[in-house]
Scaffold this motif. Structure first.
Motif, PDB file in Angstrom:
ATOM      1  N   ASP A  34       0.880  -1.137   0.050  1.00  0.00           N
ATOM      2  CA  ASP A  34       0.130  -0.179  -0.084  1.00  0.00           C
ATOM      3  C   ASP A  34       0.824   1.299   0.021  1.00  0.00           C
ATOM      4  O   ASP A  34       0.655   2.000  -0.632  1.00  0.00           O
ATOM      5  CB  ASP A  34      -0.739  -0.078   1.050  1.00  0.00           C
ATOM      6  CG  ASP A  34      -1.843  -1.180   1.071  1.00  0.00           C
ATOM      7  OD1 ASP A  34      -2.147  -1.345  -0.012  1.00  0.00           O
ATOM      8  OD2 ASP A  34      -2.652  -1.354   2.179  1.00  0.00           O
ATOM      9  N   LEU A  35       2.040   1.170   0.754  1.00  0.00           N
ATOM     10  CA  LEU A  35       2.937   2.576   0.885  1.00  0.00           C
ATOM     11  C   LEU A  35       3.508   2.657  -0.542  1.00  0.00           C
ATOM     12  O   LEU A  35       3.501   3.890  -0.718  1.00  0.00           O
ATOM     13  CB  LEU A  35       3.927   2.145   2.051  1.00  0.00           C
ATOM     14  CG  LEU A  35       5.002   3.369   1.997  1.00  0.00           C
ATOM     15  CD1 LEU A  35       4.145   4.555   2.485  1.00  0.00           C
ATOM     16  CD2 LEU A  35       6.028   2.915   3.178  1.00  0.00           C
ATOM     17  N   VAL A  73       1.968   2.113  -3.500  1.00  0.00           N
ATOM     18  CA  VAL A  73       1.230   2.813  -4.308  1.00  0.00           C
ATOM     19  C   VAL A  73       0.961   4.335  -3.771  1.00  0.00           C
ATOM     20  O   VAL A  73       0.960   5.261  -4.577  1.00  0.00           O
ATOM     21  CB  VAL A  73      -0.295   2.148  -3.890  1.00  0.00           C
ATOM     22  CG1 VAL A  73      -1.333   3.047  -4.770  1.00  0.00           C
ATOM     23  CG2 VAL A  73      -0.151   0.608  -4.827  1.00  0.00           C
ATOM     24  N   GLN A  74       1.229   4.444  -2.385  1.00  0.00           N
ATOM     25  CA  GLN A  74       0.842   6.088  -1.992  1.00  0.00           C
ATOM     26  C   GLN A  74       2.011   6.834  -2.468  1.00  0.00           C
ATOM     27  O   GLN A  74       1.902   8.026  -2.880  1.00  0.00           O
ATOM     28  CB  GLN A  74       0.700   5.993  -0.556  1.00  0.00           C
ATOM     29  CG  GLN A  74      -0.692   5.359  -0.087  1.00  0.00           C
ATOM     30  CD  GLN A  74      -1.857   5.904  -0.647  1.00  0.00           C
ATOM     31  OE1 GLN A  74      -1.790   7.313  -0.803  1.00  0.00           O
ATOM     32  NE2 GLN A  74      -2.776   5.220  -0.996  1.00  0.00           N
ATOM     33  N   LEU A  75       3.344   6.200  -2.520  1.00  0.00           N
ATOM     34  CA  LEU A  75       4.466   7.148  -2.787  1.00  0.00           C
ATOM     35  C   LEU A  75       4.322   7.412  -4.193  1.00  0.00           C
ATOM     36  O   LEU A  75       4.748   8.480  -4.399  1.00  0.00           O
ATOM     37  CB  LEU A  75       5.614   6.106  -2.443  1.00  0.00           C
ATOM     38  CG  LEU A  75       6.317   5.814  -1.059  1.00  0.00           C
ATOM     39  CD1 LEU A  75       7.294   5.103  -0.972  1.00  0.00           C
ATOM     40  CD2 LEU A  75       6.869   7.363  -0.677  1.00  0.00           C
ATOM     41  N   ARG A  76       4.075   6.419  -5.115  1.00  0.00           N
ATOM     42  CA  ARG A  76       3.682   6.730  -6.226  1.00  0.00           C
ATOM     43  C   ARG A  76       2.861   7.937  -6.595  1.00  0.00           C
ATOM     44  O   ARG A  76       3.018   8.875  -7.591  1.00  0.00           O
ATOM     45  CB  ARG A  76       3.442   5.500  -7.262  1.00  0.00           C
ATOM     46  CG  ARG A  76       4.531   4.371  -7.701  1.00  0.00           C
ATOM     47  CD  ARG A  76       3.887   3.262  -8.457  1.00  0.00           C
ATOM     48  NE  ARG A  76       4.949   2.440  -8.608  1.00  0.00           N
ATOM     49  CZ  ARG A  76       5.611   2.513  -9.554  1.00  0.00           C
ATOM     50  NH1 ARG A  76       5.818   3.648 -10.348  1.00  0.00           N
ATOM     51  NH2 ARG A  76       6.613   1.525  -9.896  1.00  0.00           N
ATOM     52  N   ARG A  77       1.598   7.821  -5.827  1.00  0.00           N
ATOM     53  CA  ARG A  77       0.647   8.753  -6.058  1.00  0.00           C
ATOM     54  C   ARG A  77       1.143  10.332  -5.686  1.00  0.00           C
ATOM     55  O   ARG A  77       0.850  11.207  -6.446  1.00  0.00           O
ATOM     56  CB  ARG A  77      -0.478   8.492  -5.532  1.00  0.00           C
ATOM     57  CG  ARG A  77      -1.310   7.399  -5.983  1.00  0.00           C
ATOM     58  CD  ARG A  77      -2.590   6.872  -5.239  1.00  0.00           C
ATOM     59  NE  ARG A  77      -3.008   5.706  -5.874  1.00  0.00           N
ATOM     60  CZ  ARG A  77      -4.123   5.240  -5.243  1.00  0.00           C
ATOM     61  NH1 ARG A  77      -4.531   5.382  -3.887  1.00  0.00           N
ATOM     62  NH2 ARG A  77      -4.846   4.257  -5.817  1.00  0.00           N
ATOM     63  N   SER A  78       2.232  10.179  -4.626  1.00  0.00           N
ATOM     64  CA  SER A  78       2.478  11.534  -4.231  1.00  0.00           C
ATOM     65  C   SER A  78       3.226  12.205  -5.164  1.00  0.00           C
ATOM     66  O   SER A  78       3.541  13.570  -4.837  1.00  0.00           O
ATOM     67  CB  SER A  78       3.231  11.240  -2.893  1.00  0.00           C
ATOM     68  OG  SER A  78       4.485  10.617  -2.987  1.00  0.00           O
ATOM     69  N   GLU A 127      -0.267   5.099 -12.653  1.00  0.00           N
ATOM     70  CA  GLU A 127       0.212   4.657 -11.337  1.00  0.00           C
ATOM     71  C   GLU A 127       1.169   3.577 -11.194  1.00  0.00           C
ATOM     72  O   GLU A 127       2.012   3.556 -10.123  1.00  0.00           O
ATOM     73  CB  GLU A 127      -0.925   4.172 -10.188  1.00  0.00           C
ATOM     74  CG  GLU A 127      -1.891   5.695 -10.065  1.00  0.00           C
ATOM     75  CD  GLU A 127      -2.838   5.472  -9.044  1.00  0.00           C
ATOM     76  OE1 GLU A 127      -2.778   4.221  -8.392  1.00  0.00           O
ATOM     77  OE2 GLU A 127      -3.727   6.445  -8.652  1.00  0.00           O
TER      78      GLU A 127
END
Length: 684
Positions: free
Chosen positions: A524-525, A527-532, A561
């Protein structure tokens, strides 16, 4: 941070060389290092990597478009000793690389000096255990203080650049495009984002956590369950290893295909610039035919004159012909005399322009003025080369020489003939001579471009056969990978099912579940790093591409993403990456690299090898203008075909170049090369 100094000793083609660079300023930040292929540009880039990262440099070489990643560290260093170093017959030899990294402040600058040494015995054999790293802190007063122990790594991290970001700043522009072509821009971009965001490090941590969880339940597993799990794990590992072997074989064939495609592109480009042998033969045949026709016309004209039946002509026509021939003959004598006097005009001009009175009266600038020389030429012609009043103007029978005129005069007196159309023959002769001049001009142009195209075509055929073989092998390996992947997935599912059964029954179930939860959290992290970073990255890529690319074929660039790359035309139609031309791919990849570098927020130099080959002038100008506008040092390693002498003078006049170097090398008798470095110099 900027690179202030690089020193190389006994490294590849450099016996000893030193580069010193001034601090960059806005608009004056370019450093040009000129060298043709094989003269030492890439060696300088490799030295930067080795000085910063030592053994880790080899892992980053391929991402930067340098040597093959299969090249082992020991082999690379063993082959890097300057070929003539051992000629000194010493007890030992050493490669030394030094680099000063500096930070500028309002009241001065400070930084570090990295010194790395690799030692060789008296036979020139590399002694890996003797590697040495020395680090010095350079204060604002310029004094150097040695750094020891754990502080070395701290200083390297403070002043250097993490190796996972290095390929965004130090890279071979031409080869990096080939890597992107090999894996597809989307695959290459996904790997770059993983490095940039630290996702690769997270995945490594995830593997360790998963291994920890597996260990927890394996220690307490029952005998039969443990045997089943071990057997399932063994089969899974064997299948994974087989898949890895197939994948490695695939990468080898992909690299071979990439190299073959590059050779094919080069040969096709050289063939486009080569002349056509068949076309040259046709031109030669046309020239020979035209010369033969012109010679025949001359014979016809002379025969017509000799056979002219003057007796049947009216007396007025004979008189007019005699007058015209007389005038033409006088014109011929005038032109011959004019040619004989031509050297007298040059002697007069030499005497006039060097006469002391002339030099006192007229300035050198006036004497060099073409208008003055033209006036003297015209005056000379009026006084000494004036056309006699009885000479023809224009001369009709310009095809006759002196002997032909005399023969014509004699024949007029004694020969008669029926009417002959000499005017038509003369017009046809003039037309043939004009055609002959044009054919010769076209042949000379063709001959200047003519190369051995037959040899190039034969080599291209061999390369295309190799490419066909590589594609065939790739197809077979890809089929093997698909089968292996299916088997790996099946065995993994079986292994995970047995593993879950053990987790449910073991006392350490809770810790194992927590380990699995951490693994899911890492997914999950990631994925969030990519989005950031993706929003900022998308905007930066689109903005830079519009600034650098001028053809506007690509209207929009989307980054998924998962790091996938999607290209769209101005009207929204999807565009595939692979069919783009090499130059278009290069502009796109350089734009992506520039955007990745910008969003890292690291103020470190760009060091780019051969970035401008295969690009047109507008793209080159746009890229250079972009680099000049950066608030960072930009070191460009270029060939003369990328930035020639004229472009260099223009950039230098604009004030964008703060320093330049020229590298030339010569071959050594025992093999290898010796590079010579000249500061403040460039291609002439």
């Amino acid at each position: 941070m900027y690179i202030k100094r690089i020193k190389l000793k006994n490294f590849k083609s450099y016996a000893e060389a030193e580069f010193e660079f001034p601090p960059p300023e806005k608009g004056r930040n370019l450093i040009l290092v000129g060298a043709e292929n094989g003269h030492g540009k890439t060696t300088l880039l490799e030295a930067i990597y080795l000085c910063l990262y030592d053994k880790d440099a080899i892992d980053n070489f391929q991402r930067a478009g340098l040597v093959d990643s299969r090249f082992k560290y020991r082999d690379f260093i063993s082959q890097s000793l300057y070929k003539e170093a051992t000629a000194a017959f010493a007890r030992s030899y050493e490669i030394v690389l030094e680099m000063d990294l500096m930070e500028s402040y309002a009241f001065g600058e400070q930084g570090i000096r990295i010194v790395r040494k690799w030692y060789f015995d008296h036979l020139g054999l590399y002694q890996e255990e003797s590697n040495q790293l020395l680090l010095y802190y350079i204060g604002k007063d310029g004094l150097k203080k040695p750094i020891d122990g754990e502080e070395i790594q701290e200083y390297l991290e403070d002043y250097g650049l993490p190796s996972e970001y290095s390929a965004f700043f130090f890279f071979d522009g031409e080869q990096l495009v080939n890597i992107a072509k090999q894996f597809g821009a989307g695959g290459w971009m996904s790997g770059a984002l993983n490095k940039l965001l630290g996702i690769d490090l997270l995945k490594a941590l995830q593997a360790e956590v998963r291994e920890y969880g597996q260990k927890l339940y394996s220690e307490k597993a029952g005998g039969r369950q443990k045997e089943q799990l071990s057997e399932a794990e063994r089969r899974f590992q064997a299948a994974s290893e087989e898949l890895a072997r197939h994948t490695e074989t695939l990468q080898q064939w992909q690299r071979q295909k990439q190299e073959t495609e590059a050779r094919q592109d080069d040969l096709q480009m050289r063939l486009r610039g080569a002349g056509s042998t068949q076309h040259s033969k046709e031109l030669i045949a046309q020239i020979e035919q035209c010369e033969a026709e012109t010679a025949q016309l001359n014979q016809n004209i002379q025969a017509a004159l000799l056979a002219l039946p003057l007796a049947l002509l009216p007396e007025s026509d004979i008189t007019a012909l005699k007058t015209q021939l007389h005038g033409d003959y006088r014109r011929l004598l005038h032109e011959q005399g004019k040619e004989q006097n031509a050297h007298r005009l040059e002697e007069f001009w030499q005497a006039f322009s060097t006469n002391p009175n002339t030099l006192e009266l007229l300035t050198p600038k006036i004497l060099k003025d073409e208008l003055l020389k033209r006036a003297l030429n015209e005056s000379w012609n009026v006084l000494f080369d004036k056309l006699p009043p009885d000479a023809s103007d224009p001369m009709q029978h310009n095809y006759l020489d002196d002997s032909c005129f005399q023969a014509a005069f004699e024949n007029i007196a004694r020969i008669t003939s029926p009417d002959n159309d000499l005017g038509s023959l003369n017009k046809e002769k003039n037309r043939q001579e004009t055609k002959l001049d044009e054919l010769k001009r076209r042949y000379e142009q063709q001959k200047d471009r003519l190369v051995d195209s037959d040899r190039l075509r034969e080599e291209l055929e061999r390369v295309q056969k190799e490419l066909a073989e590589a594609n065939q092998k790739l197809g077979g390996v890809q089929n093997s990978i698909e089968r292996s992947q299916t088997e790996v997935n099946r065995l993994k599912t079986e292994w995970e099912t047995l593993q879950q059964a053990l987790i449910d029954s073991l006392p350490k179930q809770q810790k194992a579940e927590r380990a699995e939860a951490v693994c899911r959290l890492i997914d999950d992290l990631a994925v969030q790093l990519r989005r950031s970073k993706l929003d900022a990255f998308r905007k930066t890529v689109s903005s830079l591409h519009k600034k650098i690319a001028h053809d506007k074929q690509i209207g929009d660039i989307e980054i998924g993403e998962d790091g996938s790359l999607s290209l769209y035309s101005q009207n929204g139609t999807a565009i595939d990456f692979q069919p783009l031309s090499h130059g278009e791919k290069k502009i796109l990849v350089l734009t992506l690299i520039a955007a990745l570098a910008e969003i890292t927020d690291y103020q470190v130099p760009f060091v780019v090898d051969t970035p401008l080959t295969s690009l047109d002038t507008r793209h080159c100008d746009n890229l250079v203008e972009y680099w000049m506008d950066l608030n960072r040092q930009v070191i460009i390693l270029v060939q003369s075909a990328e930035i020639g002498s004229e472009a260099y003078q223009k950039l230098n006049a604009q004030g964008g170049i703060c320093k330049s170097y020229l590298i030339r090398s010569q071959s050594l008798q025992g093999g290898g090369k010796r590079a010579t470095v000249t500061p403040h110099a460039y291609f002439e």
